[in-house]
Scaffold this active site. Structure first.
Site, PDB file in Angstrom:
ATOM      1  N   LYS A   5       0.978  -1.312   0.079  1.00 50.44           N
ATOM      2  CA  LYS A   5       0.198  -0.090   0.013  1.00 50.44           C
ATOM      3  C   LYS A   5       0.947   1.137   0.096  1.00 50.44           C
ATOM      4  O   LYS A   5       1.556   1.693   1.072  1.00 50.44           O
ATOM      5  CB  LYS A   5      -0.749  -0.071   1.224  1.00 50.44           C
ATOM      6  CG  LYS A   5      -2.250   1.056   1.220  1.00 50.44           C
ATOM      7  CD  LYS A   5      -2.720   1.099   2.498  1.00 50.44           C
ATOM      8  CE  LYS A   5      -3.994   2.080   2.306  1.00 50.44           C
ATOM      9  NZ  LYS A   5      -3.459   3.827   2.196  1.00 50.44           N
ATOM     10  N   ASP A  37       2.102   5.052  -0.013  1.00 50.32           N
ATOM     11  CA  ASP A  37       1.611   6.460   0.565  1.00 50.32           C
ATOM     12  C   ASP A  37       1.917   7.564  -0.421  1.00 50.32           C
ATOM     13  O   ASP A  37       2.759   8.478  -0.089  1.00 50.32           O
ATOM     14  CB  ASP A  37       2.290   6.391   1.780  1.00 50.32           C
ATOM     15  CG  ASP A  37       1.478   7.605   2.865  1.00 50.32           C
ATOM     16  OD1 ASP A  37       0.236   7.763   2.330  1.00 50.32           O
ATOM     17  OD2 ASP A  37       2.289   8.051   3.734  1.00 50.32           O
ATOM     18  N   LYS A  97      -3.028  -1.717   7.606  1.00 55.06           N
ATOM     19  CA  LYS A  97      -2.223  -0.577   7.788  1.00 55.06           C
ATOM     20  C   LYS A  97      -1.191  -0.777   9.211  1.00 55.06           C
ATOM     21  O   LYS A  97      -1.646  -1.090  10.058  1.00 55.06           O
ATOM     22  CB  LYS A  97      -3.012   1.002   8.106  1.00 55.06           C
ATOM     23  CG  LYS A  97      -3.847   1.191   6.681  1.00 55.06           C
ATOM     24  CD  LYS A  97      -4.282   2.689   6.843  1.00 55.06           C
ATOM     25  CE  LYS A  97      -3.288   3.752   6.513  1.00 55.06           C
ATOM     26  NZ  LYS A  97      -3.806   5.098   6.253  1.00 55.06           N
TER      27      LYS A  97
END
Length: 666
Positions: A113, A115, A310
């Protein structure tokens, strides 16, 4: 080979070399050879404007022309993912997928993931047609011109077998190295630092100057393919195919089947992601089969077939060895924590700002303390706590200094300010050099032939003690042993050219404490010349909208200093602009006084920057977003639908380009 054929050949070869360098990281030619080919193509295209191609490699350098971003509807909505922070939630999601598929076997694609800033790229016949930000998920901003400057995004696909039309989504990122270099430059210029690479990437991609975007060296990773004619049912398989078409695909992707394999992936990347060249804040889990994704469907806000895990904000404990104090251009004294090196978010952290005296007191910091340092979302290192249990018995509290560490002058703290300042602006070396660096900066006098190192060299040689001394330098003084004639002449010519910089920027360049670029313009346009400004009373200064008492008193203090007055007079004698031009004065009025104006759309008669200047010349104020305080919107063609909707909701007047010109000419 004729020139038309050579243009087509160069475009193909440069696209190929660009792909090998920025996507595969396997360059086959030197940078010099690449630049030579690029210059040849630029020359040929200049001779043949009829062969212009928006996807030519030469278009990656960007343009300095400002442009407004049109809002575009997404063909497929860009929904956000549901977030989780623990393995139990991951297990619950996994079980819900199993139930939703009625017990049917399924694979999960695990990936990083990133950022950054979400982007949607549309290709037709292998050519990039449009780049759109996520926006509100339904509409986004068309940033195609800026996207084209990102080297790893193909303008023309080098592979084969791709659909006639498809969309590929991913994340625009600023690499750590670029981010750190950019913040170092901003710190030297005493500009606000970017909090993290995501903010820096977002601010860069939404810049009105594609040339600026090109200079920031953004990166991109693509992670989802959409279209009517995709090559496979598998998400993972489609992205592997896209990598063969020339795309830079999400790193570390892996297909798994069991929950335990998902946990292994999560734990592995918790540590390994710190070695990646870009920022990540978690992983994404997606059901791999597109058919099964359709079965699972969506909630109102997110897909049921995907979830984001996360990681917790990174924190480390390390020893505080000492606190040093830095003096900036304005005399502000910043305390800096010097610590044992610790690894955080891909970088080694040894220093962290302590903001000010109040911040130090709130932590009750002692030398020798073991402190908690955090990056997390806010990538600038900061101390967030102290392990009191590890405090040495003999540890002494950190005390803020009372005198300037550079010149010994007693520090002062102005009313309403959290920082302590050295008031010796005429004799404190960091302030002197900092003011010269500010004076030559791009937004001030724009003497780009001189950098901080050159300023330091001139200062040590005794050539400059203040900004006025720049205008007394000659070639012989800086030519050294005679081998630097060309660079010396460039410096002298740059200094000479700065004499044409308009008065508004001269006011900003003087480096008056608390006077920024925007307030410098307001002040210059209100007083119109330097004499009126230096004689201004407190009451006259406070008449200017946006100028408060602290800034007004700082301006008066500056012009009551004999050394500053001498510098101003010397600058005047050397030919700098110390008044608004006759044209500016003739055009000025107060027709827009007290009005806050938003500019939106594409214009026919003047550029956006020209309209901003007109608004300021007539006493108005440019604002970036619509609110209840907005007086009216100056609207060109293709005004964004969201802005139009908001204006209608708030009852704000829409003024056309022609009506605006009539308004200021009356």
């Amino acid at each position: 080979m004729d020139e038309r054929q050579r243009i087509l050949q160069l475009r193909k070869e440069l696209h190929d070399h660009n792909y090998k360098y920025y996507v595969l990281n396997q360059p086959e030619i030197t940078d010099q050879q690449f630049d030579f080919m690029m210059h040849e193509l630029q020359d040929l295209e200049a001779r043949h404007p009829e062969l212009a191609d928006p996807n030519s490699p030469t278009q990656r350098v960007g343009s300095d022309l400002g442009h407004d971003f049109q809002q575009v509807a997404h063909k497929y909505p860009m929904l956000s993912l549901a977030n989780t922070y623990n393995e139990q939630d991951v297990a619950e999601w996994y079980d819900s997928v199993k139930r939703g598929l009625g017990g049917e076997d399924f694979e999960v694609c695990c990936e990083m993931k990133y950022d950054g800033l979400s982007i949607s790229l549309t290709y037709v016949d292998g050519k990039l047609m449009r780049g759109v930000t996520r926006g509100d998920g339904v509409h986004g901003d068309d940033v195609t011109d800026n996207v084209k400057t990102i080297r790893c995004i193909p303008l023309v696909l080098p592979g084969t077998g791709y659909p006639h039309e498809f969309e590929i989504r991913g994340e625009i990122l600023m690499p750590w190295k670029v981010f750190e270099r950019l913040n170092e430059e901003r710190e030297k210029a005493e500009e606000p630092l970017f909090a993290n690479p995501r903010n820096a990437a977002s601010g860069t991609l939404k810049s009105q100057s594609s040339a600026l975007v090109a200079s920031r060296q953004l990166d991109a990773y693509l992670y989802y393919l959409l279209g009517e004619e995709l090559p496979a049912d598998g998400h993972y398989e489609n992205l592997m195919e896209a990598s063969r078409w020339g795309f830079k695909i999400s790193q570390g992707m892996k297909k798994v089947k069991t929950l335990e394999e998902i946990y292994e992936y999560i734990r592995y990347w918790d540590a390994e992601r710190k070695n990646l060249p870009v920022a990540t804040d978690g992983i994404v889990l997606k059901v791999n089969s597109l058919r099964q994704q359709r079965i699972l469907g969506y909630t109102a806000k997110s897909p049921r077939w995907a979830i984001a895990y996360k990681y917790k904000a990174e924190r480390a404990c390390t020893k505080l060895n000492e606190v040093t104090f830095q003096v900036g251009r304005t005399g502000a004294v910043t305390p800096v924590a010097n610590m044992d090196p610790v690894q955080l978010a891909g970088t080694t952290v040894k220093r962290a700002t302590l903001n000010n005296e109040d911040f130090i007191r709130s932590l009750d910091l002692h030398i020798g303390d073991y402190v908690y340092v955090e990056k997390g979302g806010e990538i600038i290192p900061k101390i967030v706590g102290v392990d009191i249990d590890q405090r040495p018995i003999i540890a002494q509290p950190v005390r803020f200094i009372t005198h300037c560490p550079e010149c010994g002058t007693r520090l002062v703290r102005y009313e309403g300010e959290a920082a302590w300042y050295c008031p010796n602006d005429a004799g404190c070396p960091p302030q002197i050099k900092g003011r010269i660096e500010h004076f030559i900066s791009r937004k001030a006098m724009n003497i780009d032939s001189i950098g901080p190192e050159t300023v330091d060299d001139f200062y040590r040689q005794g050539l400059v003690h203040n900004v006025a001394d720049l205008y007394t330098i000659n070639v012989q003084q800086i030519n050294g042993d005679g081998s630097r004639q060309k660079s010396a002449m460039k410096i002298i010519n740059g200094i000479e050219a700065s004499k044409q910089v308009p008065f508004e920027r001269v006011v900003f360049a003087l480096g008056i404490r608390f006077v920024g670029e925007t307030s410098g313009k307001l002040i210059a346009r209100h007083f119109k010349n330097i004499d009126a400004l230096k004689d201004a009373t407190l009451e006259q200064l406070l008449e200017i909208d946006g100028i408060g008492e602290v800034m007004a008193k700082s301006i008066m203090t500056y012009f009551h200093n004999e050394q500053n007055l001498e510098i101003v007079e010397r600058l005047r004698s050397y030919g700098l602009q110390m008044a608004l031009s006759e044209e500016q004065t003739a055009q000025a009025s107060d027709r827009l006084k007290g009005k806050s104006i938003v500019i939106s759309g594409v214009f026919q008669h003047h550029s956006r920057d020209e309209y901003k200047l007109m608004i300021e010349q007539h006493g108005g104020k440019n604002v970036g977003s619509i609110s209840g305080k907005t007086s009216f919107i100056l609207a060109g063609d293709n005004m964004g639908p969201s802005k139009l909707q908001k204006a209608e909701k708030l009852g704000i007047q829409i003024v056309s380009e022609d009506d605006f010109l009539n308004m200021i000419e009356e």
